[in-house]
Design a protein around this motif. Structure first.
Motif: not given
Length: 424
Positions: A124-153
């Motif tokens: 997952l890449m984040i870029h554009g109008l940011v101070d520091k363009p970043l690329v995340f692996t799935m393991e990077d994302i799984r190490r971040m604080p997470r939430q559980n939510r129930i929503h309709f789609l």
């Protein structure tokens, strides 16, 4: 149950305003009992499942439904689109209860088929109008604080075929482009904070890794509010058809924004005017103008039982069941009529009521075999009352296929068969 036939110009079922339907009373005390003097062999005789050993714990390492539930499946309507790779199938709402949709029954909407992605190779890449363009692996994302939510789609085109009259005979086909699950993921605002969003940032572009390169523009205010970047649903990894290994969850907003197989987020100062927000997912009005960026899914409800795929089978005690939801908050009340709107009663809401989530409602009633015209209407936490289809058409015409939250009518006949109709 097969897919519905393509409706012709004379196939729309429409009831005139003078239709008279007798109301059904509240639940009585009628109970079906076995005929005296005739024992039921299913009770008095030993059945095979009580006589022989069943399968062992090694036979089903991943559990599946009973073989007697083989008809509880998603279904598609082949003539709706030119190709199954850019198409939709529908959740069997009439077969479900409670508010959580099983992962294997959540409707699918694809623009280029299902992407088959190894999570070890996903980025997952984040870029554009940011101070520091970043690329995340799935393991990077799984190490971040997470939430559980129930929503309709809900797909913006849910109930789209009904804009010009009653068309598809079954709530799976009229309302089945909606599901409700628990998502697990990382708030998008945490990922954006890591990159550092510049002061002139106003919009994001979310892009998927599927063959269509599906993308949508998202206002920065929503991104910093409640958007989740999810890697799990209902306690397990996302299903491939639901965006495995990573998708966007945009609570309360149209499903086309919930980009699956999410691979790129670009930060900018204006919307990108992508295909899916210009030629598609805009609402063409009667005067030729189009509404665009109509993100919110307004309050809506549907009676799932009885309905065309779930007719009434027995006189006496019965249970009416349905679902209500709103993209602007919680469901506060659901009203139900059995006589086409002449008399309304409050439905019983049961189970948890969450923000931007499906809500389950019931009406217990006694049926004597008379014709019924069943409708439901939802009221959400903002005070918004679900409109009739005619009220919608007066404002928006009949050119659109998106954002149809008009009241649905089912006609229950004396033999219990149920049909999609309109009353006016």
């Amino acid at each position: 149950m097969t897919s519905p036939a393509k409706p012709g110009p004379l196939s729309r079922r429409h009831f005139l305003g003078g239709a008279v339907v007798a109301g059904a009373g509240l639940a009585g005390t009628s109970i079906a009992r076995a005929e005296p003097g005739k024992p039921d062999p299913l009770i008095t005789e030993v059945q095979d499942w009580s006589r022989y050993l069943g399968e062992g714990v090694d036979k089903r390492p991943y559990g599946t439904p009973s073989r007697f539930e083989k008809n509880v499946i998603r279904r598609d309507v082949s003539w709706l689109t030119a190709s199954p790779e850019s198409s939709v199938n529908f959740t069997p709402l009439h077969e479900l209860d409670g508010i959580i949709t099983p992962s294997g029954l959540c409707f699918e909407r694809h623009h280029g088929g299902i992407a088959d992605i190894d999570p070890a190779n996903h980025r997952l890449m984040i870029h554009g109008l940011v101070d520091k363009p970043l690329v995340f692996t799935m393991e990077d994302i799984r190490r971040m604080p997470r939430q559980n939510r129930i929503h309709f789609l809900e797909c913006a085109a849910n109930s789209g075929m009904e804009w010009r009259g009653a068309q598809l005979n079954g709530c799976q086909f009229t309302h089945g482009m909606v599901h409700n699950v628990m998502y697990t993921g990382v708030p998008l605002k945490l990922l954006l904070a890591e990159a550092g969003v510049k002061a002139n940032a106003k919009w994001l572009l979310l892009e998927g890794a599927d063959s269509s390169g599906m993308n949508r523009s998202l206002p920065i205010e929503k991104a910093l509010d409640d958007v989740l970047i999810a890697f799990a649903m209902n306690g397990e990894a996302l299903r491939p058809e639901q965006g495995y290994p990573l998708r966007a969850v945009i609570p309360g907003w149209e499903g086309n924004l919930w980009v699956k197989w999410l691979r790129r987020i670009e930060v900018g100062d204006q919307p990108w005017q992508a295909r899916e927000e210009t030629s598609k997912y805009t609402d063409l009005l009667a005067d030729g103008r189009s509404r665009r960026f109509t993100f919110f899914m307004d309050a809506k409800s549907v009676v799932t039982n009885p309905s065309p795929q779930a007719p009434l089978k027995q006189k006496g005690r019965n249970v009416l069941s349905g679902l209500a939801w709103s993209g602007r908050g919680t469901i506060k009340r659901v009203d139900v009529t059995l006589d086409g709107g002449r008399n309304w009663q409050h439905a019983r809401i049961d189970g948890p009521v969450f923000d931007k989530s499906l809500t389950r409602f019931y009406v217990d009633f006694d049926w004597a075999g008379q014709d019924l015209l069943i409708q439901s209407r939802a009221i959400d936490s903002t005070g918004y009352l679900q409109p009739t289809k005619e009220e919608l058409r007066k404002i928006r015409g009949t050119n659109s296929i998106y954002h149809n939250n008009g009241i649905q009518t089912w006609h229950v006949k004396a033999n219990g068969e149920t049909e999609n109709v309109e009353i006016g």
